[in-house]
Write a protein that holds these residues in place. Structure first.
Motif, PDB file in Angstrom:
ATOM      1  N   ASP A  36       0.847  -1.194   0.000  1.00 52.52           N
ATOM      2  CA  ASP A  36       0.000   0.000   0.000  1.00 52.52           C
ATOM      3  C   ASP A  36       0.882   1.243   0.000  1.00 52.52           C
ATOM      4  OD1 ASP A  36      -2.228  -1.566   0.123  1.00 52.52           O
ATOM      5  OD2 ASP A  36      -2.360  -1.490   2.326  1.00 52.52           O
ATOM      6  N   LYS A  94     -10.688  10.916  12.809  1.00 51.75           N
ATOM      7  CA  LYS A  94     -10.164   9.891  11.898  1.00 51.75           C
ATOM      8  C   LYS A  94     -11.086   9.916  10.684  1.00 51.75           C
ATOM      9  CE  LYS A  94      -9.015   5.001  11.618  1.00 51.75           C
ATOM     10  NZ  LYS A  94      -9.617   4.644  10.391  1.00 51.75           N
ATOM     11  N   ASN A  96     -12.918   8.469   7.705  1.00 47.57           N
ATOM     12  CA  ASN A  96     -13.344   7.116   7.359  1.00 47.57           C
ATOM     13  C   ASN A  96     -12.841   6.688   5.990  1.00 47.57           C
ATOM     14  OD1 ASN A  96     -14.514   6.180   9.609  1.00 47.57           O
ATOM     15  ND2 ASN A  96     -16.526   7.090   9.129  1.00 47.57           N
ATOM     16  N   HIS A  97     -12.668   5.385   5.877  1.00 50.64           N
ATOM     17  CA  HIS A  97     -12.250   4.750   4.636  1.00 50.64           C
ATOM     18  C   HIS A  97     -13.125   5.228   3.474  1.00 50.64           C
ATOM     19  CE1 HIS A  97     -11.143   1.249   2.193  1.00 50.64           C
ATOM     20  NE2 HIS A  97     -12.395   1.383   1.767  1.00 50.64           N
ATOM     21  N   GLU A  99     -13.336   5.701  -1.116  1.00 49.51           N
ATOM     22  CA  GLU A  99     -12.756   5.390  -2.429  1.00 49.51           C
ATOM     23  C   GLU A  99     -12.789   6.633  -3.287  1.00 49.51           C
ATOM     24  OE1 GLU A  99     -14.801   2.083  -4.147  1.00 49.51           O
ATOM     25  OE2 GLU A  99     -14.145   0.752  -2.520  1.00 49.51           O
ATOM     26  N   SER A 113      -8.508   3.084  -2.663  1.00 47.75           N
ATOM     27  CA  SER A 113      -9.266   3.144  -1.413  1.00 47.75           C
ATOM     28  C   SER A 113      -8.323   3.760  -0.387  1.00 47.75           C
ATOM     29  CB  SER A 113      -9.741   1.750  -1.027  1.00 47.75           C
ATOM     30  OG  SER A 113      -8.804   1.129  -0.212  1.00 47.75           O
ATOM     31  N   VAL A 114      -8.815   4.766   0.320  1.00 47.08           N
ATOM     32  CA  VAL A 114      -7.929   5.590   1.160  1.00 47.08           C
ATOM     33  C   VAL A 114      -8.378   5.604   2.624  1.00 47.08           C
ATOM     34  CG1 VAL A 114      -6.912   7.896   1.380  1.00 47.08           C
ATOM     35  CG2 VAL A 114      -7.672   7.092  -0.850  1.00 47.08           C
ATOM     36  N   THR A 115      -7.378   5.569   3.515  1.00 44.14           N
ATOM     37  CA  THR A 115      -7.637   5.786   4.938  1.00 44.14           C
ATOM     38  C   THR A 115      -6.705   6.899   5.389  1.00 44.14           C
ATOM     39  OG1 THR A 115      -7.723   3.402   5.044  1.00 44.14           O
ATOM     40  CG2 THR A 115      -7.913   4.568   7.137  1.00 44.14           C
ATOM     41  N   VAL A 116      -7.240   7.915   6.057  1.00 43.34           N
ATOM     42  CA  VAL A 116      -6.378   9.014   6.512  1.00 43.34           C
ATOM     43  C   VAL A 116      -6.505   9.147   8.027  1.00 43.34           C
ATOM     44  CG1 VAL A 116      -5.755  11.439   6.171  1.00 43.34           C
ATOM     45  CG2 VAL A 116      -6.906  10.191   4.352  1.00 43.34           C
ATOM     46  N   SER A 117      -5.337   9.236   8.739  1.00 41.03           N
ATOM     47  CA  SER A 117      -5.382   9.414  10.202  1.00 41.03           C
ATOM     48  C   SER A 117      -4.439  10.545  10.600  1.00 41.03           C
ATOM     49  CB  SER A 117      -4.929   8.147  10.929  1.00 41.03           C
ATOM     50  OG  SER A 117      -5.101   7.027  10.139  1.00 41.03           O
ATOM     51  N   LYS A 131      -1.559   8.847   5.345  1.00 40.10           N
ATOM     52  CA  LYS A 131      -2.571   8.440   4.389  1.00 40.10           C
ATOM     53  C   LYS A 131      -2.176   7.080   3.841  1.00 40.10           C
ATOM     54  CE  LYS A 131      -4.333  10.291   0.068  1.00 40.10           C
ATOM     55  NZ  LYS A 131      -4.308  11.486  -0.769  1.00 40.10           N
TER      56      LYS A 131
END
Ligand code: ADP
Length: 674
Positions: A36, A94, A96-97, A99, A113-117, A131
């Motif tokens: 990833d 946070k 949320n997941h 696309e 598909s992205v997750t950002v914290s 990210k």
């Protein structure tokens, strides 16, 4: 490098700092090895970290991206997404997941598909965001297709009921490639396309009574059962299975299963595409791989496959035998482990040569596991996968043969040199011996001539009656003594001449004389002999014949010899001596007139075989006991040697039974001596 996971004990004894270091090392390892994209950015969306996964997905390297804005990756129409995300991050939320679409270095749009914290500093302040993005473009394409169908089907369900069902199948379902069907959780088929009937060979009524698993056999049936359950549970799945038709034949299909809500119940929509072609291609590939493998294994030459850094990744049996390693030992070794130390420095050059030229080959000194060394010829090439294929042939035997051959050659040259030297000295000895022999003969002949002359002289006196009267018998016998003594004297004179010539003691004089005088003198000497036999002796000489510079006595000697021979071997007819000037060559090759003296007779002639040896000493054609003609067999040999000494030559022509012709050529002037 991977750090060992901390145990509970070690955690206790570790300082906080150490624990943090360990944690960050672990994190770094995970980040780097992830497929990833893991990207760090500050609150202004400036990129602060960029892992290998990100490089793979977006095509940019870390050095290209760090310090620049993340907006580079976001398509024009989605730029405001970033402000929105960062707004949430600043508030500590946070994200949320989700696309979305992103743009790669080469301009492609990909679905990620992205997750950002949020990232916080030690005091807990938010200083940026991390990210994690995953490329789901392919997955998305499949899903989209299925979703489209299920959506269409679900949304138009009421319409279907209301409208003509046939038309719906034709327009919606029939347009799909491959087989397509729906069934409910109990396995009852609700709908299928025409392809399904064609491929399966079952009629619509039959399909309506069948279960989805009826189209599969054996272990696959079980596997499929599980996967169908998975689709009902998770929503979708892919599976490859052999679809069996009514006639018992089966073909491999790739199925995509997706769960849909239909009529208030959970159904499964299945779509299968024929992958026979792909399978066949795979099989062919496997077969060719198999053939290649057999070749690789059984090749008499050593074959190794090395990676671009020259570490071995595969090796065949031959090279293992050659080097004394097992395959397991050899794989993982580096080229420098199997060549002699002096050649290790050449490996780097060889690698670049292999990369740049298609037909690299070179001789290397290899080192076996036991340390022994052998020469081998290496041919190497780069394969499409970037690895290097090298063929190694042990050339110990060839080298040995070459060495032997060189040695043999050397030896032979030496032997030839020794032999030549031996022959040379033998020749010198033989020549010396020959000269001594001739000198001895010359002296001896001289010593013999003196007493012989007195025998002839005194015999003559006695025959003449000066020592008192003789009776007839006494006169006859003394006549025989005198004749024998004369013959002996001739022989001794000839031997003396030839010996002197061969000992190099006979010197020819050069004097000016009139050839006509010599001819007259010789004719006077031999005429009585001719007349005695009733032969006609003719001397033909042009009156303007020039003066000659040569050895008068020797020229006359040759003439007398030839004419007496002619008379001796002719019983009737004539003997003709022709003198003329002909064109010839000087010793230096300059053209100049030469004197030609030809003595022809109408005598017994000479056979071609005898002509060949005529001028050799002591050769008499008629040498049997019944010999009719006297002679020593030295006359012609002496003539030839004299002619040569005078710078000329002698030759003979004859027709057996008809007559002979001897020709001497002599230069008008003496040859210039070197
Ligand atoms: P010889 O003293 O025996 O004559 P030569 O060397 O002069 O020795 O001649 C060698 C031989 O060559 C003779 O014995 C004879 O057989 C042959 N020969 C020489 N001249 C003639 C000729 N004019 N015709 C036929 N035979 C000849």
């Amino acid at each position: 490098m991977r750090a060992a996971p901390p145990t509970l004990d070690s955690q206790k004894t570790m300082t906080v700092f150490e624990q943090e270091q360990l944690a960050s090392a672990l994190l770094a390892a995970i980040v780097e090895s992830s497929d990833d994209a893991i990207i760090g950015k500050d609150l202004n969306s400036i990129i602060t970290s960029w892992n290998r996964g990100a490089e793979k997905i977006f095509g940019y390297t870390a050095s290209e991206m760090i310090g620049t804005s993340i907006l580079r990756l976001i398509p024009e129409d989605r730029k405001d997404e970033e402000a929105h995300i960062m707004g949430q991050i600043r508030q500590g939320q946070k994200v949320n997941h989700f696309e979305t679409l992103r743009q790669t270095k080469d301009g492609r749009l990909i679905t990620v598909s992205v997750t950002v914290s949020p990232i916080r500093d030690i005091e807990g302040n938010i200083i940026g965001a991390s990210k994690i993005a995953r490329d789901i473009t392919v997955q998305k394409e499949h899903e989209c297709e299925l979703a489209r169908i299920s959506r269409l089907y679900a949304s138009r369900q009421s319409e279907i009921v209301a409208q003509n069902e046939q038309r719906f199948s034709a327009t919606m379902i029939e347009s799909m490639p491959g087989v397509l069907y729906f069934y409910d959780e109990s396995g009852r088929f609700l709908r299928w396309n025409r392809n399904f009937e064609t491929v399966s060979g079952y009629s619509g009524e039959e399909i309506a009574r069948m279960h989805p698993l009826d189209f599969f056999v054996g272990a696959e049936k079980e596997l499929l059962k599980e996967r169908i359950a998975e689709v009902f549970e998770k929503g979708n799945a892919f599976i490859e299975a052999n679809f069996r038709a009514k006639d018992g034949t089966s073909k491999p299909l790739l199925f995509t299963g997706r769960r849909i809500e239909f009529n208030g119940q959970r159904c499964l929509i299945g779509m299968g595409v024929d992958i026979s072609e792909r399978k066949r291609a795979e099989e062919l590939l496997r077969a060719s791989e198999g053939r290649y493998r057999t070749l690789f294994e059984h090749a008499p030459d050593g074959i190794v496959i090395a990676n671009a850094e020259a570490y071995y990744v595969d090796a065949n049996a031959s090279i293992c035998r050659m080097l004394g390693y097992t395959r397991e030992e050899l794989v993982g070794l580096h080229s420098s482990d199997i060549v002699v130390p002096e050649e290790i420095s050449c490996i780097a050059t060889a690698l670049s040569a292999i990369n740049s030229q298609p037909d690299y080959h070179r001789e290397w000194q290899f080192r076996r596991k036991d340390g022994s060394i052998f020469p081998a010829e290496v041919i190497a090439t780069t394969m499409p996968d970037g690895n290097i294929l090298a063929l190694i042939r042990d050339i110990t035997d060839r080298k040995q043969v070459e060495k032997d051959l060189y040695a043999l050659n050397d030896n032979l040259e030496q032997q030839v040199a020794v032999r030549t030297e031996e022959l040379q000295s033998a020749l010198v000895r033989a020549e010396a011996a020959d000269r001594i022999k001739s000198a001895f003969l010359a002296t001896m002949s001289h010593e013999l001539r003196t007493p012989l002359n007195s025998i002839i002289g005194f015999t003559g006196l006695v025959i003449q009656g000066l020592a008192g009267p003789l009776n007839a018998e006494q006169s006859k016998q003394l006549g025989m003594v005198r004749s024998s003594a004369h013959h002996l004297l001739d022989l001794i004179n000839d031997v003396l001449d030839i010996s002197k010539i061969e000992a190099g003691q006979l010197e020819v004089r050069t004097e000016r004389f009139q050839l006509l005088d010599s001819l007259t003198h010789v004719a006077a000497l031999v005429r009585p002999l001719a007349e005695k036999k009733g032969l006609e002796l003719t001397i033909i000489a042009p009156p303007e014949l020039e003066e000659v510079v040569s050895d008068k006595r020797r020229v006359e000697q040759i003439l007398i010899n030839l004419i007496t021979n002619a008379i001796k071997f002719t019983e009737q007819g004539h003997v003709t001596v022709t003198t003329e000037l002909v064109s010839g060559h000087e010793s230096k090759g300059e053209p100049c007139p030469v004197l030609s003296l030809r003595v022809e007779d109408t005598g017994i002639g000479i056979t071609p075989e005898d002509l060949a040896t005529l001028f050799q000493p002591f050769r008499q054609v008629d040498s049997g006991l019944t010999r009719q003609h006297e002679g020593t067999g030295l006359g012609l040999a002496i003539c030839r040697r004299l002619a040569t000494l005078l710078g000329g030559e002698i030759s003979a022509m004859s027709e057996f039974g008809k007559g002979s012709a001897f020709t001497v050529t002599i230069p008008l002037h003496p040859p210039t001596r070197p």
